[in-house]
Scaffold this active site. Structure first.
Site, PDB file in Angstrom:
ATOM      1  N   ALA A 148      40.771 -47.513  -2.758  1.00 44.55           N
ATOM      2  CA  ALA A 148      41.236 -47.417  -1.655  1.00 44.55           C
ATOM      3  C   ALA A 148      42.175 -45.921  -1.485  1.00 44.55           C
ATOM      4  O   ALA A 148      42.560 -45.471  -2.156  1.00 44.55           O
ATOM      5  CB  ALA A 148      42.398 -48.444  -1.314  1.00 44.55           C
TER       6      ALA A 148
ATOM      7  N   GLY B  81      39.567 -50.184  -5.244  1.00 43.06           N
ATOM      8  CA  GLY B  81      38.577 -50.776  -4.484  1.00 43.06           C
ATOM      9  C   GLY B  81      37.193 -50.132  -4.395  1.00 43.06           C
ATOM     10  O   GLY B  81      36.052 -50.909  -4.061  1.00 43.06           O
TER      11      GLY B  81
ATOM     12  N   GLU C 194      35.771 -52.553  -7.277  1.00 43.56           N
ATOM     13  CA  GLU C 194      35.630 -53.898  -6.531  1.00 43.56           C
ATOM     14  C   GLU C 194      34.405 -54.131  -5.562  1.00 43.56           C
ATOM     15  O   GLU C 194      33.634 -54.871  -5.338  1.00 43.56           O
ATOM     16  CB  GLU C 194      36.972 -54.251  -5.597  1.00 43.56           C
ATOM     17  CG  GLU C 194      38.325 -54.608  -6.457  1.00 43.56           C
ATOM     18  CD  GLU C 194      39.570 -54.691  -5.928  1.00 43.56           C
ATOM     19  OE1 GLU C 194      39.796 -53.513  -5.078  1.00 43.56           O
ATOM     20  OE2 GLU C 194      40.258 -55.848  -5.935  1.00 43.56           O
TER      21      GLU C 194
ATOM     22  N   GLU D  76      45.544 -50.841 -10.328  1.00 38.95           N
ATOM     23  CA  GLU D  76      46.359 -50.830  -8.869  1.00 38.95           C
ATOM     24  C   GLU D  76      47.876 -51.452  -9.490  1.00 38.95           C
ATOM     25  O   GLU D  76      48.705 -50.880  -8.505  1.00 38.95           O
ATOM     26  CB  GLU D  76      45.862 -52.276  -8.216  1.00 38.95           C
ATOM     27  CG  GLU D  76      44.560 -51.814  -7.078  1.00 38.95           C
ATOM     28  CD  GLU D  76      43.431 -52.182  -7.545  1.00 38.95           C
ATOM     29  OE1 GLU D  76      43.309 -52.191  -8.792  1.00 38.95           O
ATOM     30  OE2 GLU D  76      42.442 -52.428  -6.938  1.00 38.95           O
TER      31      GLU D  76
HETATM   32  C1  HXC Z   1      43.570 -40.660  -2.219  1.00 35.64           C
HETATM   33  C2  HXC Z   1      42.596 -39.628  -3.780  1.00 35.64           C
HETATM   34  C3  HXC Z   1      42.155 -40.909  -4.380  1.00 35.64           C
HETATM   35  C4  HXC Z   1      42.588 -42.042  -3.733  1.00 35.64           C
HETATM   36  C5  HXC Z   1      41.633 -39.376  -5.596  1.00 35.64           C
HETATM   37  N1  HXC Z   1      42.205 -38.757  -4.667  1.00 35.64           N
HETATM   38  N2  HXC Z   1      41.748 -40.521  -5.814  1.00 35.64           N
HETATM   39  N3  HXC Z   1      42.964 -39.753  -2.685  1.00 35.64           N
HETATM   40  N4  HXC Z   1      43.247 -41.969  -2.501  1.00 35.64           N
HETATM   41  N5  HXC Z   1      42.466 -43.294  -4.292  1.00 35.64           N
HETATM   42  C6  HXC Z   1      42.062 -37.419  -4.353  1.00 35.64           C
HETATM   43  C7  HXC Z   1      43.528 -36.686  -4.927  1.00 35.64           C
HETATM   44  O1  HXC Z   1      44.638 -36.790  -4.319  1.00 35.64           O
HETATM   45  C8  HXC Z   1      42.884 -34.970  -5.021  1.00 35.64           C
HETATM   46  O2  HXC Z   1      43.350 -34.620  -3.728  1.00 35.64           O
HETATM   47  C9  HXC Z   1      41.585 -35.453  -5.117  1.00 35.64           C
HETATM   48  O3  HXC Z   1      41.208 -36.688  -4.867  1.00 35.64           O
HETATM   49  C10 HXC Z   1      41.176 -35.097  -6.468  1.00 35.64           C
HETATM   50  O4  HXC Z   1      41.872 -36.131  -7.437  1.00 35.64           O
HETATM   51  P1  HXC Z   1      42.276 -35.357  -8.697  1.00 35.64           P
HETATM   52  O5  HXC Z   1      43.322 -36.490  -9.195  1.00 35.64           O
HETATM   53  O6  HXC Z   1      42.867 -33.984  -8.811  1.00 35.64           O
HETATM   54  O7  HXC Z   1      41.106 -35.467  -9.689  1.00 35.64           O
HETATM   55  P2  HXC Z   1      40.843 -35.776 -11.359  1.00 35.64           P
HETATM   56  O8  HXC Z   1      41.804 -35.169 -12.133  1.00 35.64           O
HETATM   57  O9  HXC Z   1      39.315 -35.626 -11.503  1.00 35.64           O
HETATM   58  O10 HXC Z   1      41.056 -37.555 -11.230  1.00 35.64           O
HETATM   59  C11 HXC Z   1      40.360 -38.420 -10.663  1.00 35.64           C
HETATM   60  C12 HXC Z   1      40.985 -39.835 -10.430  1.00 35.64           C
HETATM   61  C13 HXC Z   1      42.358 -39.935 -10.151  1.00 35.64           C
HETATM   62  C14 HXC Z   1      41.083 -40.333 -12.032  1.00 35.64           C
HETATM   63  C15 HXC Z   1      40.192 -40.681  -9.666  1.00 35.64           C
HETATM   64  O11 HXC Z   1      42.113 -38.885  -8.995  1.00 35.64           O
HETATM   65  C16 HXC Z   1      43.180 -41.046  -9.515  1.00 35.64           C
HETATM   66  O12 HXC Z   1      43.566 -41.742 -10.658  1.00 35.64           O
HETATM   67  N6  HXC Z   1      43.009 -41.504  -8.393  1.00 35.64           N
HETATM   68  C17 HXC Z   1      43.736 -42.767  -7.885  1.00 35.64           C
HETATM   69  C18 HXC Z   1      42.787 -43.768  -8.552  1.00 35.64           C
HETATM   70  C19 HXC Z   1      43.333 -45.434  -8.303  1.00 35.64           C
HETATM   71  O13 HXC Z   1      44.664 -45.334  -8.533  1.00 35.64           O
HETATM   72  N7  HXC Z   1      42.660 -46.238  -7.463  1.00 35.64           N
HETATM   73  C20 HXC Z   1      43.103 -47.490  -6.901  1.00 35.64           C
HETATM   74  C21 HXC Z   1      43.655 -47.277  -5.434  1.00 35.64           C
HETATM   75  S1  HXC Z   1      44.373 -48.619  -4.781  1.00 35.64           S
HETATM   76  P3  HXC Z   1      43.795 -33.070  -3.585  1.00 35.64           P
HETATM   77  O14 HXC Z   1      44.182 -33.171  -2.014  1.00 35.64           O
HETATM   78  O15 HXC Z   1      45.109 -33.220  -4.296  1.00 35.64           O
HETATM   79  O16 HXC Z   1      42.819 -32.322  -4.098  1.00 35.64           O
HETATM   80  C22 HXC Z   1      43.083 -49.684  -4.370  1.00 35.64           C
HETATM   81  C23 HXC Z   1      43.361 -50.949  -3.801  1.00 35.64           C
HETATM   82  C24 HXC Z   1      42.154 -51.732  -3.569  1.00 35.64           C
HETATM   83  O17 HXC Z   1      41.884 -49.304  -4.643  1.00 35.64           O
HETATM   84  C25 HXC Z   1      42.596 -53.149  -2.752  1.00 35.64           C
HETATM   85  C26 HXC Z   1      43.311 -52.918  -1.377  1.00 35.64           C
HETATM   86  C27 HXC Z   1      43.141 -54.152  -0.469  1.00 35.64           C
END
Ligand code: HXC
Length: 259
Positions: free
Chosen positions: A67, A110, A113, A133
């Protein structure tokens, strides 16, 4: 075809391809993308020529990084009750089309998922699955707490969810999270070949086999057996059954006509 902003969509040879297309944000699922996934699935559902939907991420870095955390940050408690990602993924699981997730790069939160809601998962060496998460102080809320344990077992699911660990494609195949593990350059070809095997089958049987497996999984076995029996009663009445059995006896390939 409808116009999409956060997706690329293409129909080719009975396959509806959905490409999550925000590579600059690792294909994070923001509200626009989720709305468009819903629209794309509705479009696929209505199209009788489509039998299989394949979901993939644009670029090899990410299938979907979950997400959109920037949008998630401002969510209020009761907003979690509004139909959202969880309902969308249940709709995908219930789709009459067969769904395949072709995963390269990150499938997190997500994104993971979404892959779990698909019928078949294919991963490359570079794929990375996880439900991180809890790092954000929230829980997997798009079916992850339920589908992951049903797919890989409760112990392994609890380990992945509670530690937030990320596993690679090979490990995902070993524990049954994905069905196929392929090299990066084989991903599309493998997805197409799995789809092509499915496309040769009787269309009504495809739908009812999928329905019987999903619907039977969470209920008592006796009732599930009745779902199977009643589904069989339906396919016994189809032209597909006539064609499939005749083709075998006449030593030729079946040409199923139903939609
Ligand atoms: C918003 C995101 C994002 C996310 C990455 N980006 N994941 N933006 N939401 N989930 C954005 C970063 O902010 C960044 O933007 C760009 O993408 C590149 O990300 P980096 O972190 O610089 O890349 P990298 O080093 O390659 O790492 C990739 C990654 C990391 C490992 C995927 O970005 C990460 O850990 N992302 C979050 C993953 C996560 O926690 N997912 C769960 C979300 S909660 P900028 O603007 O800085 O370039 C969820 C809940 C679902 O999914 C259920 C809800 C009901």
């Amino acid at each position: 075809m409808k116009q999409y902003e956060a997706l690329s969509v293409e129909i080719k040879d009975g396959i509806f391809w959905i490409t999550l297309n925000r590579p600059e944000a690792r294909n994070a699922l923001d509200s626009t993308m989720l709305q468009e996934i819903d629209t794309a699935f509705a479009e696929a559902e209505e199209n009788d020529d489509v039998k299989v939907v394949i979901v993939q991420g644009a670029g090899s870095k990410s299938f979907a990084a979950g997400a959109d955390i920037k949008q998630l940050k401002s969510r209020k408690p009761l907003e979690a009750l509004i139909p959202g990602m969880q309902s969308l993924y249940t709709k995908i699981e219930n789709s009459k089309k067969v769904t395949i997730a072709a995963v390269s790069g990150y499938a997190l939160g997500g994104g993971c998922e979404l892959a779990l809601a698909c019928d078949i998962r294919i991963a490359t060496k570079n794929a990375k699955f996880g439900l991180p998460e809890l790092n954000l102080g929230i829980i997997p809320g798009a079916g992850g707490t339920q589908r992951l344990s049903r797919i890989i077992g409760k112990g392994r699911a609890l380990d992945m969810i509670l530690t937030g660990k990320i596993i690679a494609g090979e490990e995902a195949e070993r524990i049954g999270l994905v069905t196929y593990f392929v090299s990066e350059d084989e991903l599309i070809q493998k997805a197409e070949s799995v789809a092509s095997d499915i496309l040769k089958k009787g269309p009504v049987a495809i739908q009812l086999a999928k329905f019987a497996v999903h619907k039977g999984y969470d209920i008592d076995e006796g009732t599930a057996m009745w779902i199977e029996k009643l589904s069989q009663a339906v396919v016994f009445g189809t032209e597909d059954k006539e064609e499939g059995t005749s083709a075998f006896i006449e030593k030729r390939k079946a040409e199923f006509q139903s939609k």
